[in-house]
Scaffold this motif. Structure first.
Motif, short mmCIF file in Angstrom:
data_model
loop_
_atom_site.label_atom_id
_atom_site.label_comp_id
_atom_site.label_asym_id
_atom_site.label_seq_id
_atom_site.Cartn_x
_atom_site.Cartn_y
_atom_site.Cartn_z
N TRP B 449 0.83 -1.21 0.00
CA TRP B 449 0.00 0.00 0.00
C TRP B 449 0.86 1.26 0.00
O TRP B 449 0.50 2.27 -0.62
CB TRP B 449 -0.96 -0.01 1.19
CG TRP B 449 -2.04 -1.00 0.96
CD1 TRP B 449 -2.14 -2.25 1.48
CD2 TRP B 449 -3.15 -0.86 0.06
NE1 TRP B 449 -3.24 -2.90 0.98
CE2 TRP B 449 -3.90 -2.06 0.10
CE3 TRP B 449 -3.60 0.17 -0.77
CZ2 TRP B 449 -5.04 -2.27 -0.64
CZ3 TRP B 449 -4.75 -0.03 -1.52
CH2 TRP B 449 -5.45 -1.25 -1.45
N TRP B 452 2.13 1.61 -3.50
CA TRP B 452 1.07 2.10 -4.37
C TRP B 452 0.79 3.58 -4.14
O TRP B 452 0.50 4.31 -5.09
CB TRP B 452 -0.21 1.27 -4.13
CG TRP B 452 -0.16 -0.08 -4.82
CD1 TRP B 452 0.96 -0.71 -5.28
CD2 TRP B 452 -1.27 -0.92 -5.13
NE1 TRP B 452 0.62 -1.91 -5.84
CE2 TRP B 452 -0.75 -2.07 -5.76
CE3 TRP B 452 -2.64 -0.84 -4.92
CZ2 TRP B 452 -1.55 -3.11 -6.19
CZ3 TRP B 452 -3.45 -1.87 -5.35
CH2 TRP B 452 -2.92 -2.99 -5.98
N LEU B 453 0.89 3.99 -2.89
CA LEU B 453 0.69 5.43 -2.61
C LEU B 453 1.79 6.26 -3.26
O LEU B 453 1.54 7.34 -3.79
CB LEU B 453 0.65 5.67 -1.10
CG LEU B 453 -0.67 5.33 -0.41
CD1 LEU B 453 -0.54 5.50 1.09
CD2 LEU B 453 -1.81 6.21 -0.94
N TYR B 455 3.52 5.42 -5.98
CA TYR B 455 3.25 5.46 -7.43
C TYR B 455 2.13 6.47 -7.73
O TYR B 455 2.20 7.22 -8.71
CB TYR B 455 2.79 4.10 -7.97
CG TYR B 455 3.73 2.94 -7.75
CD1 TYR B 455 5.11 3.13 -7.74
CD2 TYR B 455 3.23 1.65 -7.58
CE1 TYR B 455 5.96 2.05 -7.55
CE2 TYR B 455 4.08 0.57 -7.39
CZ TYR B 455 5.44 0.78 -7.36
OH TYR B 455 6.26 -0.27 -7.17
#
Lengths: 311, 478
Positions: B449, B452-453, B455
């Motif tokens: 997570w 992903w944050l 990115y």
């Protein structure tokens, strides 16, 4: 493979939320290059849109670019016993017209729509106008649809910021714009009167009109929408200076395309003089408007309304 | 079709899904990739597809002929293929340039009736070199000739690297088209990560620098020497972000299809001398010239003066490869001159390791070496960026004329470049931490997570600050 596709979709959802959230939080004060938010930039849309929300059941709705709101004067039509509203805005392309009609058509409930079309406007991408209208309207599905239809990052991000800002702040509802400046006066009903002004036209280099397929599709959608609603639609082309008109190499294509769309009337008035009746290449001054309105009402609007049995 | 376009954002997922639906039949995959690649190319100009087909067919046929003939006749076939392909390149890219130069020298510049004014086909230098390497390698017996025409045509025109490289070798790319590919989750995810880093370099670093650079190079007299110097530095970053960004997108995109391409950039601005810079900049082109020009000329196993001559030859050819303009030739000569002392002192291979390997930070000496190399490369980029040699020398001279910090006559909107305050430190920090790895974003937090944050934040930076007009890649013109 399935896991990959699933994760890509999940990530796309997260990324969309993060981008929207950061845009909403950081978009103000010109911090982000692709977010524009500015209220009241000269065409009096704040006044016009506020009035449009409060106006009901008009005889004629004028809509289109600045040619519309600088040509069709409600005071003239009131003398003829017609209630009209002018929903034009700067650089408004069919993509924005479609959104405005979907938003205000129920409210304004016009018996006739007069849509101003212009060869230059049919070549625009619609980014500037979409940002401008998103700034001046509350969040709505139609505004979001317009921003995505324009297909430009600037229009989408500006819409996201405007929607969040206008939802959580009272800046738009409390925004008060002066109804006049040194050269323009806002007239109730959506019209903007030009104070004085003549023009010294000079020849333009020839140019080829490159019509946007997206705008053409949107114009077709507008004609279909109004047909479904049983509202007659008259497409008109407001005059601009002869030097500008003569610079278009493929102007005939524009006329052909518009005639295919529906009832199209290019407004031609020989009495209009490039120097005396215009204040720039695109817009009539009040003397030009006064001349054109008489011609338009007598020769185009009244016969058309009779033909459509509107009066 | 540009990588940074909406069209490509639609094209790629469709090609990806169909490609993997065909995973049981790799020959059908190849045929599909070939069709997709030709469509990708045809989006620029379908007429030039004929050139790619011809180049591919000539090299394919020459490979088979060389294999059948071997010996002297095979050599003639190989040379015939080289001559044919270079002639096509020569006509489209260099004919007008040489004729005009000849006319300037001997005919008082009057060459009107002799010029062809041909459009330069996108990527012609890249796919011509890739096709050429195959027939030369077949002749050298370092590659087996293939009878699989579809695989070979796909090798020449594989869309991620078709228009701006990396220039692949048949020995590494062709076998990948001749066996079945299996979807590799980690490789595909790594590909997306590399693409994201590439988009950041192209759409934020390169495109933002370009606005400033174009303004200053378009009217250098309107700006103070300090602004001109800054523009030159920013052009160094622009061309790096543009080309290495393209390479990252191309390599990352290939990984989505289970195909690995060679590395094209290895942090060139962390080089300690110009020799190291050239081992790290546009690696696929540099190694092409090394393998097919420098080594056949004797490489470094000849007398020192011959090595110097060979070095000049490959740098001049490398310069000319970039474009039909004397500025590129002078740029090549400039780099050859920078190389010269290193060769004469036998120090051209002093830095073959990674800078500050095993350490977090470089020492003072390494910082000085890197800054000096960057400065020397930047002077070269001024020549590269200039429209003419006169302009280049005037620009370089103008850095030393007038008050260094004098106010500029031309005003510009500094808000346009504000993102560079975040983006440049991010670029330097991420690339520095990526030393010894394949690409930026290769070392990231373990928690998904959080990754992903991160990115998502990069995507936010890209969309919030990208240029919204079309911004082609610089190397497409080569």
């Amino acid at each position: 493979m399935k896991r990959f596709v699933y994760n890509v979709l999940l990530f796309s959802l997260l990324a969309t939320c993060v981008v929207a959230l950061l845009t909403a939080l950081l978009g103000g004060n010109g911090r982000l290059r692709n977010v524009k938010y500015h209220l009241g930039v000269g065409d009096y849309s704040a006044w016009r849109l506020r009035e449009a929300g409060k106006t009901h059941d008009v005889d004629v709705l004028f809509i289109g670019s600045s040619h519309a709101y600088r040509t069709f004067d409600p005071r003239f039509y009131a003398e003829k016993g017609l209630s009209v509203f002018n929903l034009g805005s700067s650089n408004q392309t069919p993509l924005q017209t479609e959104m405005l009609l979907r938003t205000y058509l129920d409210n304004l409930n016009p018996r006739l729509v007069v849509m101003e079309v212009h060869p230059d406007v049919m070549c625009l991408d619609g980014v500037e106008s979409s940002i401008f209208l998103a700034n001046h309207m509350g969040p709505s599905f139609e505004v979001a649809r317009m921003a995505f239809a324009v297909g430009n990052v600037k229009s989408v991000l500006s819409m996201v910021y405007s929607a969040s800002h206008n939802s959580f702040s009272s800046e738009l509802s409390h925004f008060e714009e002066s109804t006049a400046d040194t050269a323009n006066i806002y007239i109730s009903g959506g019209y903007v009167e030009r104070v004085g002004g003549t023009y010294s036209p000079c020849p333009h280099p020839t140019s080829t009109l490159d019509f946007s397929a997206r705008q053409m599709r949107s114009l077709r959608a507008i004609v279909r929408l109004l047909k479904r609603r049983g509202v007659p639609c008259l497409l008109v082309e407001v005059p601009d200076t002869k030097v500008l008109r003569e610079s278009y190499e493929n102007y005939d294509q524009f006329v052909t395309q518009m005639e295919k769309m529906g009832d199209f009337r290019p407004l031609r008035l020989d009495a209009l003089d490039d120097s005396l009746h215009f204040y720039n290449d695109n817009h009539l001054n009040q003397a030009g408007v006064d001349l054109l309105e008489v011609y338009f009402y007598d020769s185009v609007l009244y016969p058309y309304m009779q033909e459509k049995q509107i009066r | 079709m540009l990588f940074n376009s909406l069209q490509f954002a639609v094209f790629l997922p469709i090609v990806f899904v169909v490609y993997w639906l065909l995973r049981r039949w790799y020959r059908w995959q190849n045929l599909f990739v070939l069709a997709a690649s030709y469509y990708f190319y045809a989006c620029w100009d379908p007429r030039f597809l004929l050139l790619i087909v011809f180049t591919s067919a000539a090299s394919y046929a020459s490979g088979l002929a060389i294999d059948r003939m071997r010996g002297g006749a095979g050599r003639w076939v190989m040379w015939a293929n080289v001559v044919v392909n270079l002639s096509i390149l020569g006509v489209f890219k260099y004919y007008d340039f040489f004729v005009q130069s000849f006319a300037d020298l001997f005919l008082g510049g009057r060459a009107d009736g002799l010029l062809l004014h041909l459009i330069l086909p996108v990527g012609i230098s890249f796919y011509t070199f890739q096709a050429l390497s195959y027939s030369i390698d077949v002749y050298r017996r370092t590659v087996e000739p293939t009878r699989d025409a579809v695989a070979f045509f796909a090798y020449v025109s594989f869309f991620p690297q078709l228009v701006a490289g990396p220039i692949e070798r048949a020995s590494s790319l062709l076998p990948q088209f001749q066996r079945s590919r299996h979807f590799d989750y980690s490789l595909a995810v790594d590909g997306l990560r590399q693409m994201l880093w590439g988009f950041f370099k192209k759409m934020i670093i390169a495109d933002t620098c370009a606005v400033y650079v174009d303004m200053v190079f378009g009217n250098p007299e309107g700006f103070s020497p300090s602004v001109r110097l800054l523009a030159a530095v920013l052009f160094s970053l622009q061309i790096y972000g543009d080309f290495s960004g393209y390479s990252d997108i191309a390599i990352g995109c290939s990984k989505l299809f289970g195909i690995t391409l060679r590395r094209n950039f290895n942090l060139p601005y962390f080089s300690r001398d110009i020799a190291e810079f050239w081992r790290r900049w546009h690696i696929s082109l540099t190694s092409w010239f090394r393998d097919y020009v420098y080594i056949p000329l004797g490489g470094s196993r000849v007398s020192r003066w011959r090595v110097v001559l060979n070095t000049f030859i490959i740098f001049l050819l490398s310069g000319l490869w970039h474009g039909a303009n004397w500025t590129f030739v002078v740029w090549g000569a400039y780099h050859a001159l920078l190389f010269l002392p290193l060769i004469l002192l036998g120090k051209n291979r002093s830095h073959i390791d990674t800078v500050a390997a095993g350490r977090r930070l470089p020492n003072i000496k390494e910082v000085g070496q890197m800054l000096l190399t960057f400065l020397l490369a930047t002077v070269g980029w001024i020549i590269f960026r200039s429209e003419s040699i006169d302009f280049a020398f005037n620009y370089i001279g103008s850095l030393f004329r007038g008050r260094f910090f004098a106010p500029s006559a031309v005003n510009f909107d500094t808000a346009e470049f504000s993102v560079l305050w975040i983006a440049l430190p991010l670029l330097v920090a991420e690339e520095w931490m990526s030393r010894g790895r394949d690409h930026g974003f290769a070392r990231l937090p373990r928690w998904r997570w959080l990754r992903w944050l991160l990115y998502s934040f990069i995507i936010f930076i890209i969309v919030a600050f990208m240029q919204t007009n079309e911004t082609p890649f610089i190397y497409f013109q080569f």
